[in-house]
Design an enzyme around this catalytic site. Sequence first.
Site, PDB file in Angstrom:
ATOM      1  N   SER A  67       0.810  -1.222   0.000  1.00  0.00           N
ATOM      2  CA  SER A  67       0.000   0.000   0.000  1.00  0.00           C
ATOM      3  C   SER A  67       0.842   1.270   0.000  1.00  0.00           C
ATOM      4  O   SER A  67       0.321   2.338  -0.300  1.00  0.00           O
ATOM      5  CB  SER A  67      -0.946   0.022   1.203  1.00  0.00           C
ATOM      6  OG  SER A  67      -0.240   0.261   2.400  1.00  0.00           O
ATOM      7  N   LYS A  98       0.994   4.277   7.023  1.00  0.00           N
ATOM      8  CA  LYS A  98       0.289   5.154   6.085  1.00  0.00           C
ATOM      9  C   LYS A  98       0.811   6.579   6.244  1.00  0.00           C
ATOM     10  O   LYS A  98       1.438   6.938   7.239  1.00  0.00           O
ATOM     11  CB  LYS A  98      -1.230   5.185   6.375  1.00  0.00           C
ATOM     12  CG  LYS A  98      -1.951   3.880   6.164  1.00  0.00           C
ATOM     13  CD  LYS A  98      -2.136   3.535   4.717  1.00  0.00           C
ATOM     14  CE  LYS A  98      -2.890   2.247   4.515  1.00  0.00           C
ATOM     15  NZ  LYS A  98      -2.078   1.048   4.729  1.00  0.00           N
TER      16      LYS A  98
END
Length: 150
Positions: free
Chosen positions: A71, A108
């Site tokens: 990701s 993230k």
Amino acid sequence: MTILKNIQHRLVLELYAIDASEPLTLPLFESNIPAGFPSPADDTMELKLDLNKHLIKHPSTTFYARVNGYSMQDAGIYDGDILIVDRTMEPRENDVVVCILDGDYTVKRVHLGKDEIFLQAANDAYEPIKVKEDNRLSIWGVVTYVIHKP
């Protein structure tokens, strides 16, 4: 055509404590290595670089974490990379952070709005995560370096 977005944002991170009690020194080229056009070779490596001093500011609160997943690949963070995570740093807008969302670790980019927080992947296959009131979010640490195998 329907484009399916991967909604699996969670990564499993392997965390490791850092032992910075001993210096980790390696030879360092005195001259820079050009990334553009080649230049004459310089065979002197008289400097030493202590990686613990260079990469770790707070040894007792810094950890390594191995990434599992894709990701964050557009941020240069790939499956198997090692993150250096400092738990004493205050996260700022757009920092890459390791956080615990509803009991699961993830890495993230964090966006800190006035009244909202988003966790943003660096891969178009992943939707941003808007942290809601019923989510349990803890920003565990700020990623300071990525060790990546070319």
